[in-house]
Design an enzyme around this catalytic site. Structure first.
Site, PDB file in Angstrom:
ATOM      1  CG  ASN A 114      -2.132   1.695   1.147  1.00 52.02           C
ATOM      2  OD1 ASN A 114      -1.873   1.859   0.184  1.00 52.02           O
ATOM      3  ND2 ASN A 114      -3.043   1.433   2.869  1.00 52.02           N
ATOM      4  CE  LYS A 173       0.815   3.461   4.713  1.00 51.43           C
ATOM      5  NZ  LYS A 173      -0.473   4.063   5.919  1.00 51.43           N
ATOM      6  CG  HIS A 204      -6.441   1.930   5.034  1.00 52.01           C
ATOM      7  ND1 HIS A 204      -5.304   3.032   6.333  1.00 52.01           N
ATOM      8  CD2 HIS A 204      -4.963   0.849   5.096  1.00 52.01           C
ATOM      9  CE1 HIS A 204      -4.568   2.729   6.086  1.00 52.01           C
ATOM     10  NE2 HIS A 204      -3.823   1.705   5.585  1.00 52.01           N
ATOM     11  CD  GLU A 240      -3.365   5.308   6.696  1.00 53.47           C
ATOM     12  OE1 GLU A 240      -2.982   5.137   5.718  1.00 53.47           O
ATOM     13  OE2 GLU A 240      -2.708   5.037   7.012  1.00 53.47           O
ATOM     14  CD  GLU A 291      -3.638  -2.549   7.144  1.00 49.36           C
ATOM     15  OE1 GLU A 291      -2.524  -2.983   6.793  1.00 49.36           O
ATOM     16  OE2 GLU A 291      -4.008  -1.683   7.249  1.00 49.36           O
ATOM     17  N   GLY A 339       1.490   2.648  10.731  1.00 47.76           N
ATOM     18  CA  GLY A 339       2.981   3.834  11.303  1.00 47.76           C
ATOM     19  C   GLY A 339       3.732   4.606  12.050  1.00 47.76           C
ATOM     20  CB  SER A 395       4.404  -0.858  12.177  1.00 47.67           C
ATOM     21  OG  SER A 395       4.455   0.412  12.672  1.00 47.67           O
TER      22      SER A 395
HETATM   23  C1  PEP Z   1      -0.894   0.225   6.092  1.00 52.16           C
HETATM   24  O1  PEP Z   1      -0.643   1.057   5.084  1.00 52.16           O
HETATM   25  O2  PEP Z   1      -2.138  -0.217   6.058  1.00 52.16           O
HETATM   26  C2  PEP Z   1       0.165  -0.052   6.304  1.00 52.16           C
HETATM   27  C3  PEP Z   1      -0.160  -1.312   7.759  1.00 52.16           C
HETATM   28  O3  PEP Z   1       1.051   0.890   6.584  1.00 52.16           O
HETATM   29  P1  PEP Z   1       2.439   0.617   7.922  1.00 52.16           P
HETATM   30  O4  PEP Z   1       3.307  -0.935   7.622  1.00 52.16           O
HETATM   31  O5  PEP Z   1       3.298   1.722   7.506  1.00 52.16           O
HETATM   32  O6  PEP Z   1       1.888   0.238   9.179  1.00 52.16           O
END
Ligand code: PEP
Length: 250
Positions: A11, A13, A99, A101, A168, A174, A211
């Site tokens: 992803n 982003k 997601h 975000e 998640e 992040g 992460s």
């Molecule tokens: C994500 O964007 O779904 C994600 C898990 O980001 P990160 O790996 O940066 O934590």
């Protein structure tokens, strides 16, 4: 070496420009030569890069996905939006929905459900994200939250719909903070149980996201219930992404 099929969903982003596409060369080469074929890699760039990536990924082992779509799969007067039909038309097979975000920016379970239905109508495989916040975890509400997100967005959906759930934890995205393996396992098994019992999924697939890096993948991958990873930050670096896949398999 495991032979279980694992997903690696990159992803990007809101990162990347035309120059970033070059970074795919190494990953494409790696995917072609990698001996263990039990992995599925999917790139989800921002909309601006979907067309060049669709060209770049043609005839490779890597699939294309989108990071979101509109609730309607029909064309219409929705300035700034992209629908599932348009995504499909580019050759994409996957779409990330729900997601955190986007939930933080106001996306409700009701909106997410409509998006899922429009994506499914276009035969896209949905990567449906769920997870608890730090506060919800501290209040011991994780199961309650996961259950509600699944039921609100998937209840009534047809049995064999192509949906992959990504667990998640919001507090892990992040931040570099990772849940204990025992917690990941417990929560993924809970999600699988709800998907089987309440949504009638026969063999649910659940990814972990939050992460994931080349430094922690060996530890996280000890959790046997995980069917793959949704990778944000680390997926923007080809070396780190390749390392994550390699370390998963040996
Ligand atoms: C994500 O964007 O779904 C994600 C898990 O980001 P990160 O790996 O940066 O934590």
């Amino acid at each position: 070496m495991t032979n279980k099929l694992k997903y690696f969903i990159a992803n990007w982003k809101m990162y990347g420009d035309l120059k970033s596409i070059k970074s795919l060369n190494k990953v494409i080469k790696f995917a072609k030569s990698f001996k263990n074929t039990s992995f599925k890699m999917v790139y989800c760039p921002p909309f601006t890069l979907m067309h060049p990536l669709s060209i770049k990924l043609k005839k490779t082992k890597i699939s294309l996905g989108a990071q979101n779509c509109h609730t309607s799969s029909e064309y219409g007067a929705f300035t700034g939006s992209v629908n599932a039909k348009m995504i499909k038309n580019l050759g994409a097979k996957f779409v990330i929905l729900g997601h955190s975000e986007n939930r933080i920016a106001g996306e409700t379970d009701n909106i997410i459900k409509k998006k899922i239905l429009s994506a499914v109508k276009e035969n896209l495989i949905v990567i449906f994200c769920i997870g608890e916040t730090n506060l919800q975890k501290r209040q011991k509400k994780t199961f309650q939250v996961l259950r509600k997100q699944i039921l609100s967005c998937l209840k009534g959906i047809k049995k064999n719909t192509k949906i992959i759930v990504a667990y998640e934890p919001v507090w892990s995205i992040g931040t570099g903070n990772i849940p204990k393996n025992s917690d990941i396992d417990k929560n993924i098994n809970f999600i699988k149980k709800i998907l089987k019992k309440n949504i009638n999924f026969k063999n649910p697939k659940v990814l972990y996201g939050g992460s994931v890096s080349s430094k922690n993948i060996r530890i996280i991958d000890k959790v046997k219930s995980i069917d793959g990873y949704l990778i944000g930050g680390a997926s923007q670096n080809e070396k780190k992404l390749i390392d994550i896949v390699k370390k998963t398999y040996n």
